[in-house]
Design a protein around this motif. Structure first.
Motif, short mmCIF file in Angstrom:
data_model
loop_
_atom_site.label_atom_id
_atom_site.label_comp_id
_atom_site.label_asym_id
_atom_site.label_seq_id
_atom_site.Cartn_x
_atom_site.Cartn_y
_atom_site.Cartn_z
N MET A 30 13.24 0.73 2.18
CA MET A 30 12.80 1.95 1.35
C MET A 30 14.33 2.28 0.10
O MET A 30 15.37 1.83 0.87
CB MET A 30 12.97 3.19 2.37
CG MET A 30 11.54 3.23 2.87
SD MET A 30 11.59 4.95 3.94
CE MET A 30 11.72 5.79 2.58
N ARG A 31 13.86 2.67 -1.20
CA ARG A 31 14.68 2.99 -1.28
C ARG A 31 14.15 4.45 -2.12
O ARG A 31 15.24 5.07 -3.25
CB ARG A 31 14.53 2.74 -3.65
CG ARG A 31 14.50 1.05 -3.06
CD ARG A 31 13.83 -0.26 -3.80
NE ARG A 31 12.83 -0.08 -4.42
CZ ARG A 31 11.82 0.05 -5.05
NH1 ARG A 31 13.05 0.48 -6.44
NH2 ARG A 31 11.18 -0.88 -5.74
N GLY A 32 13.56 5.24 -1.04
CA GLY A 32 13.00 6.47 -1.85
C GLY A 32 11.65 6.76 -1.32
O GLY A 32 10.99 6.05 -0.43
N GLY A 33 11.52 8.87 -1.27
CA GLY A 33 9.72 8.80 -1.23
C GLY A 33 10.46 8.91 0.22
O GLY A 33 11.52 9.26 0.98
N VAL A 92 0.86 -0.91 0.08
CA VAL A 92 0.02 -0.33 0.16
C VAL A 92 0.89 1.15 0.01
O VAL A 92 1.54 1.71 1.23
CB VAL A 92 -0.51 -0.16 1.12
CG1 VAL A 92 -2.00 1.09 1.34
CG2 VAL A 92 -2.21 -1.79 0.82
N LEU A 93 0.77 2.18 -1.19
CA LEU A 93 2.57 3.02 -1.49
C LEU A 93 2.07 3.68 -2.32
O LEU A 93 0.51 3.32 -3.17
CB LEU A 93 3.34 1.99 -2.26
CG LEU A 93 3.86 0.62 -1.40
CD1 LEU A 93 4.65 0.26 -2.49
CD2 LEU A 93 4.66 1.14 0.12
N PRO A 94 2.34 4.95 -1.88
CA PRO A 94 2.24 6.29 -2.92
C PRO A 94 2.26 5.61 -4.62
O PRO A 94 1.25 6.26 -4.82
CB PRO A 94 2.81 7.95 -2.28
CG PRO A 94 3.54 6.98 -0.72
CD PRO A 94 3.52 5.51 -1.20
N MET A 138 9.25 1.39 0.06
CA MET A 138 8.48 2.30 -1.00
C MET A 138 10.07 3.08 -2.02
O MET A 138 11.24 3.09 -1.98
CB MET A 138 8.09 3.81 -0.13
CG MET A 138 7.41 4.82 -0.40
SD MET A 138 6.89 5.97 0.22
CE MET A 138 8.30 6.31 1.38
N ALA A 139 9.48 4.03 -3.19
CA ALA A 139 10.05 4.04 -3.91
C ALA A 139 10.29 5.54 -3.77
O ALA A 139 10.96 6.22 -5.13
CB ALA A 139 10.03 3.14 -5.33
N ALA A 140 8.68 6.29 -4.36
CA ALA A 140 8.41 7.57 -4.92
C ALA A 140 6.79 7.68 -3.79
O ALA A 140 6.51 7.21 -3.12
CB ALA A 140 8.11 7.53 -6.19
N GLY A 141 6.83 9.04 -4.24
CA GLY A 141 5.51 9.74 -3.23
C GLY A 141 6.11 9.85 -1.75
O GLY A 141 6.98 10.19 -1.16
N GLU A 142 5.04 10.48 -0.81
CA GLU A 142 4.78 10.47 0.45
C GLU A 142 4.49 9.69 1.31
O GLU A 142 2.37 10.27 0.48
CB GLU A 142 4.97 11.61 1.08
CG GLU A 142 5.23 12.42 2.42
CD GLU A 142 4.97 14.10 2.84
OE1 GLU A 142 5.89 14.06 3.26
OE2 GLU A 142 4.46 14.97 1.47
N THR A 161 0.62 12.21 -2.25
CA THR A 161 0.75 11.50 -0.36
C THR A 161 -0.18 10.68 -0.12
O THR A 161 -1.55 10.66 -0.66
CB THR A 161 0.80 12.97 -0.04
OG1 THR A 161 1.62 13.63 -0.35
CG2 THR A 161 0.44 13.22 1.23
N LEU A 162 0.27 10.24 0.72
CA LEU A 162 -0.81 8.41 1.13
C LEU A 162 -0.79 9.31 2.41
O LEU A 162 -0.27 9.08 3.64
CB LEU A 162 -0.24 7.68 0.87
CG LEU A 162 -1.25 6.45 1.63
CD1 LEU A 162 -2.49 5.84 0.97
CD2 LEU A 162 -0.57 4.41 1.17
#
Length: 270
Positions: free
Chosen positions: A95-98, A21-23, A76-80, A59-60
């Motif tokens: 995590m890889r990003g965001g 459940v990711l942005p 997670m790779a991107a977003g917030e 954004t989530l």
């Protein structure tokens, strides 16, 4: 396109595993039907959460409402992601990003094996912050983590990246550390830097329980301290107990019992 707000329908009960459940999934549509695990059951996301549009695009926003949420932001790779409250174990693991912001506390293995991105915990993180996951030889290898306090074995087997703790950390912080930087604004428990090979642990004061195997290398002026201060102040993460200026620190080198060349740097006000 706006972000998405998820509010848990019920407090308590078994932890909810939010893996996936990711942005970055928001643009795909069909988020409501994403499968999640609670206890031994596999159910749709919208059975456990009320979903509505809200917040900036990408954004989530999670509102636990008393439910325990595990694996928030894992992979997670991107977003917030913003957690308006506490969350459970494995927050930001892999995590890889965001960016992941937790406004309360989080459980064990936060930022475990993190490779990139930014995790900020307003309260306390549990044990194994930035450490390896169970059965793995690798800890955190990139990214930045900012927390109020941390439990035992923060930064164990850390390879790259930054962990900045405003307050106290538990025992064995930086144990078997290979590289990277850990900042501790409060007290550190026993075993600090035990078996570390390289890397830097910055301290506001001498360790209460010094770890055998570290040699006093005297005081030095270290230019990188000014760069780190500037970056952490910009992020609001320079500990209050650290000096507001200056580049002098006492350097303890070790852990010599494993041939290590890591350093414990005790920052000075003079």
């Amino acid at each position: 396109m706006t972000g998405l707000v998820l509010t848990a329908r019920e407090a308590g009960g078994p932890p909810i595993d939010l893996t996936g459940v990711l942005p970055e999934r928001l643009a795909d549509g069909g988020v409501a039907a994403l499968p999640v695990i609670r206890g031994r059951e596999r159910v749709r996301l919208d059975e456990l959460f009320e979903l509505r549009d809200g917040g900036p695009s990408g954004t989530l926003i999670l509102r636990p409402n008393g439910a325990v949420l595990d694996n928030v932001g894992a992979g997670m790779a991107a977003g917030e992601i913003v957690v308006e409250g506490h969350c459970g174990d494995n927050a930001g693991a892999g995590m890889r990003g965001g960016a992941l912001l937790i406004e309360g506390d989080c459980g064990a293995f936060a930022a475990a094996e993190m490779a990139g991105g930014r995790l900020r915990v307003a309260g306390a993180a549990g044990d194994f912050l930035g450490a390896p996951l169970a059965g793995s030889p690798r800890g955190m290898r990139g990214g930045s983590v900012f927390v109020g306090r941390a439990g035992d074995r923060a930064g164990e087997r850390m390879r790259r990246g930054l962990i900045a703790v405003q307050g106290d950390v538990g025992g064995w912080c930086g144990a078997r550390m290979i590289a990277g930087s850990i900042v501790v604004g409060g007290e550190a428990g026993a075993g600090l830097g035990s078996a570390m090979r390289r890397g830097s642990i910055l301290l506001a004061r001498d360790p209460a329980e010094p770890t055998p195997g570290f040699a006093d290398g005297g005081e030095h002026e270290l230019l990188f301290l000014e760069l780190m201060r500037r970056d952490l102040m910009a992020a609001g993460a320079w500990p209050m107990e650290f000096p507001p200026a200056g580049i002098r620190a006492r350097r303890l080198i070790g852990d010599r019992t494993v041939g290590g060349l890591g350093e414990l740097l005790v920052l000075s006000y003079t």
